[in-house]
Write an enzyme that holds these catalytic residues in place. Structure first.
Site, PDB file in Angstrom:
ATOM      1  N   LYS A  65      30.845  42.036  29.828  1.00 40.42           N
ATOM      2  CA  LYS A  65      31.118  42.082  31.389  1.00 40.42           C
ATOM      3  C   LYS A  65      29.852  42.298  31.963  1.00 40.42           C
ATOM      4  CE  LYS A  65      33.744  44.866  34.870  1.00 40.42           C
ATOM      5  NZ  LYS A  65      34.725  45.821  35.146  1.00 40.42           N
TER       6      LYS A  65
ATOM      7  N   ASP B  72      41.849  52.742  39.760  1.00 42.95           N
ATOM      8  CA  ASP B  72      42.243  51.492  40.145  1.00 42.95           C
ATOM      9  C   ASP B  72      43.139  51.123  38.719  1.00 42.95           C
ATOM     10  OD1 ASP B  72      42.410  49.196  41.199  1.00 42.95           O
ATOM     11  OD2 ASP B  72      40.451  48.255  40.461  1.00 42.95           O
TER      12      ASP B  72
HETATM   13  P1  ADP Z   1      36.903  43.711  37.522  1.00 44.63           P
HETATM   14  O1  ADP Z   1      36.217  45.262  37.424  1.00 44.63           O
HETATM   15  O2  ADP Z   1      35.957  42.861  37.832  1.00 44.63           O
HETATM   16  O3  ADP Z   1      38.195  43.868  37.973  1.00 44.63           O
HETATM   17  P2  ADP Z   1      37.843  43.981  34.558  1.00 44.63           P
HETATM   18  O4  ADP Z   1      37.067  44.945  33.719  1.00 44.63           O
HETATM   19  O5  ADP Z   1      39.045  44.441  35.255  1.00 44.63           O
HETATM   20  O6  ADP Z   1      36.819  43.418  35.732  1.00 44.63           O
HETATM   21  O7  ADP Z   1      38.087  42.638  33.987  1.00 44.63           O
HETATM   22  C1  ADP Z   1      38.695  41.559  34.576  1.00 44.63           C
HETATM   23  C2  ADP Z   1      39.486  40.589  33.494  1.00 44.63           C
HETATM   24  O8  ADP Z   1      38.705  40.546  32.343  1.00 44.63           O
HETATM   25  C3  ADP Z   1      40.385  41.774  32.975  1.00 44.63           C
HETATM   26  O9  ADP Z   1      41.840  41.582  33.807  1.00 44.63           O
HETATM   27  C4  ADP Z   1      41.069  40.972  31.569  1.00 44.63           C
HETATM   28  O10 ADP Z   1      41.750  39.991  31.602  1.00 44.63           O
HETATM   29  C5  ADP Z   1      39.387  40.587  31.037  1.00 44.63           C
HETATM   30  N1  ADP Z   1      38.810  41.685  30.255  1.00 44.63           N
HETATM   31  C6  ADP Z   1      37.925  42.735  30.660  1.00 44.63           C
HETATM   32  N2  ADP Z   1      37.547  43.453  29.901  1.00 44.63           N
HETATM   33  C7  ADP Z   1      37.958  42.832  28.551  1.00 44.63           C
HETATM   34  C8  ADP Z   1      38.050  43.264  27.256  1.00 44.63           C
HETATM   35  N3  ADP Z   1      37.271  44.133  26.738  1.00 44.63           N
HETATM   36  N4  ADP Z   1      38.810  42.460  26.399  1.00 44.63           N
HETATM   37  C9  ADP Z   1      39.356  41.352  26.655  1.00 44.63           C
HETATM   38  N5  ADP Z   1      39.301  41.132  28.129  1.00 44.63           N
HETATM   39  C10 ADP Z   1      38.879  41.632  29.129  1.00 44.63           C
HETATM   40 MG    MG Z   2      39.787  45.246  36.955  1.00 46.29          MG
END
Ligand code: ADP
Ligand code: MG
Length: 491
Positions: free
Chosen positions: A121, A226
């Site tokens: 991320k 959230d």
């Molecule tokens: P933001 O803070 O921008 O909302 P998120 O952490 O919610 O970011 O991640 C955005 C998207 O990325 C999630 O909705 C999911 O689909 C995907 N995602 C995030 N972390 C993971 C993970 N560890 N494994 C698989 N998909 C992930």
């Molecule tokens: Mg998110």
């Protein structure tokens, strides 16, 4: 943002040296004078300027000649520094497809040498509301050299610390693997965001589990803030995993009750709309849940917040209250007003794509220690973290130290005055901060050291999750590994 990691292949040692020099310069300058970059990088025969032009062409740095000839990192440049560090550390070896895009983050698959697929991320605070970020300068004015990379790193740091603490306490969250700069590496969740799920076999159970989690989190002193269908992943067995932690707050936050209720409300609304569940549950629950105490809905006041105090643990060890306050301010302000019509020219280059560069050689640096995380904050950019340099464990803030540290034939990094940087110098780097800051910083450093040790131990233990991620099913789209093989850029 498109992250063309192929470009990484072609970055030379000198490219990284100059990129790192810009990052170091940003500890003291929002825009780093070209001359200073040159002094820090120490390339011969005006090499720095040539490299800078190349970095600029590839949008890894931004050129600003308003006051003087200077440069600063773009997100892309920052991405490359983080990725390079993590690759050199052995955390992963290739980057695959983008699997998620949030308002202020991009998520990619990455794969380790042995084929384990993880999630990366990259935090991009300010991407969608750059003006809002600018206004943060106001409250951060006592800090030197604030820029948007600071908040992104803060978000990553917080996310990593919280994910780790939650995982350690048995919460269903991704395994926190490592963290550097604005980048968090975690296990790949084998599932889909709940928002994509149209049907559940046991909606009641899932609903109860999710509500139970909100309550258990509060019992441990935390509110997600959230907690919705976008941040809850669910797998084929309807097992859920919670993601996305930068906005979490303590139950002692002044708006804790509101945040708690809002999380609960989100779940009720979603389950009502998607699975037509809420009304039934409202009647059914009738105080039978331990957390409910007579109310149909879990109530903040009735949550027994004695079971644990993760909020305090976190505040005491990793992500400090002070940082929490800064994040809160960011979150608050961000919610207040977006100026979507922004025509700020910074915006464009921050989301710029990479294009191929000449040749990549990722040198081994001495970052075998998983500084990560909490200690990595001294690795970089915003001057804001320079006060924590004492906690450095791998010297990422040093210029491609590898050459200098190991071979002894390269120059040591220079400080902003062009002197050789010693660790001491680095520690004192922010000596012009006001006294208040110094005191807090000393405390911060102490806490960070403590957390760093914990984080390093944990990261060592968890670096390569043995459980096979290869089994992950990508609903008809082939396995993650095949995706990775097709799309990955092997270094
Ligand atoms: P933001 O803070 O921008 O909302 P998120 O952490 O919610 O970011 O991640 C955005 C998207 O990325 C999630 O909705 C999911 O689909 C995907 N995602 C995030 N972390 C993971 C993970 N560890 N494994 C698989 N998909 C992930
Ligand atoms: Mg998110």
């Amino acid at each position: 943002m498109k992250l063309d990691v192929n470009a990484l292949r072609y970055l030379t040692k000198d490219d990284f040296r100059v990129l790192t020099a810009v990052e170091m310069g940003m500890r003291n300058h929002e825009i780093v004078p070209a001359e200073l970059v040159d002094r820090i990088a120490g390339l011969k025969h005006g090499g720095t300027y040539k490299v800078l032009r190349n970095l600029l062409k590839n949008k890894l740095v931004h050129h600003d000649a308003t006051k003087y000839d200077g440069y600063r990192l773009t997100y892309l440049g920052y991405d490359f520094l983080a990725i390079k560090t993590l690759v050199n550390r052995g955390v992963f070896a290739s980057v695959g497809r983008q699997i998620g895009v949030g308002k202020e983050s991009d998520i990619f698959e990455v794969a380790t040498e042995d084929g384990t697929v993880l999630a990366m991320k990259l935090h991009r605070l300010g991407r969608t509301s750059f003006r809002a970020v600018k206004s943060k300068r106001d409250y951060l004015r006592h800090r030197r050299s604030f820029n948007w990379l600071y908040l992104s790193r803060l978000a990553a740091l917080k996310e990593f610390a919280f994910m780790k603490a939650l995982g350690d306490h048995g919460f269903p969250v991704p395994t926190a693997v490592d963290c550097n700069r604005h980048c968090v590496i975690m296990s790949l969740v084998q599932g889909y965001p709940l928002v994509q799920v149209k049907e559940l076999q046991n909606p009641d159970d899932v609903f109860d589990t999710i509500l139970g989690l909100i309550v258990r989190l509060a019992e441990h002193g935390l509110i997600h803030c959230d907690f919705n269908e976008f941040n809850i992943m669910i797998d084929d067995n309807e097992k859920i995993t919670v993601i996305d932690f930068p906005q979490m707050v303590s139950v002692s936050h002044r708006n804790a009750q509101m945040f708690f209720d809002r999380d609960i409300e989100c779940i009720y609304k979603f389950f009502n709309k998607r699975f037509n569940l809420t009304s039934e549950k409202e009647e059914e629950q009738d105080g039978s849940e331990s957390d409910v105490e007579g109310n149909s809905r879990p109530s903040f006041l009735s949550v027994k917040k004695a079971a644990g105090s993760l909020d305090k643990e976190l505040a005491a060890s990793g992500f400090t209250r002070k940082e929490q306050v800064e994040m809160d301010k960011y979150i608050d302000e961000d919610a207040e007003g977006h100026d979507s019509g922004s025509d700020d020219d910074d915006e464009e280059e921050e989301v710029g794509d990479a294009v191929p560069i000449d040749s990549l050689k990722i040198d081994q640096d001495h970052s075998d220690e998983p500084d990560c995380n909490l200690a990595s904050r001294d690795s970089g950019v915003p001057g804001t973290f320079s006060e924590e340099h004492g906690t450095s464990c791998c010297g990422e803030n040093r210029l491609e130290s590898s050459p200098s540290g190991r071979n002894g034939d390269a120059k040591e990094p220079l400080d902003s005055e062009g002197k050789m940087l010693s660790q001491e110098d680095e520690d004192n780097d922010d000596s012009s901060s006001d006294d208040d800051d110094d005191e807090e910083d000393a405390e911060l450093t102490k806490k960070l050291n403590k957390q760093r040790k914990k984080a390093i131990a944990a990261a060592h233990g968890r670096r390569r999750p043995v459980s096979s991620r290869n089994a992950y099913k990508d609903k008809g789209k082939g396995t993650m590994n095949s995706k990775i093989q097709r799309q990955a850029c092997k270094w």
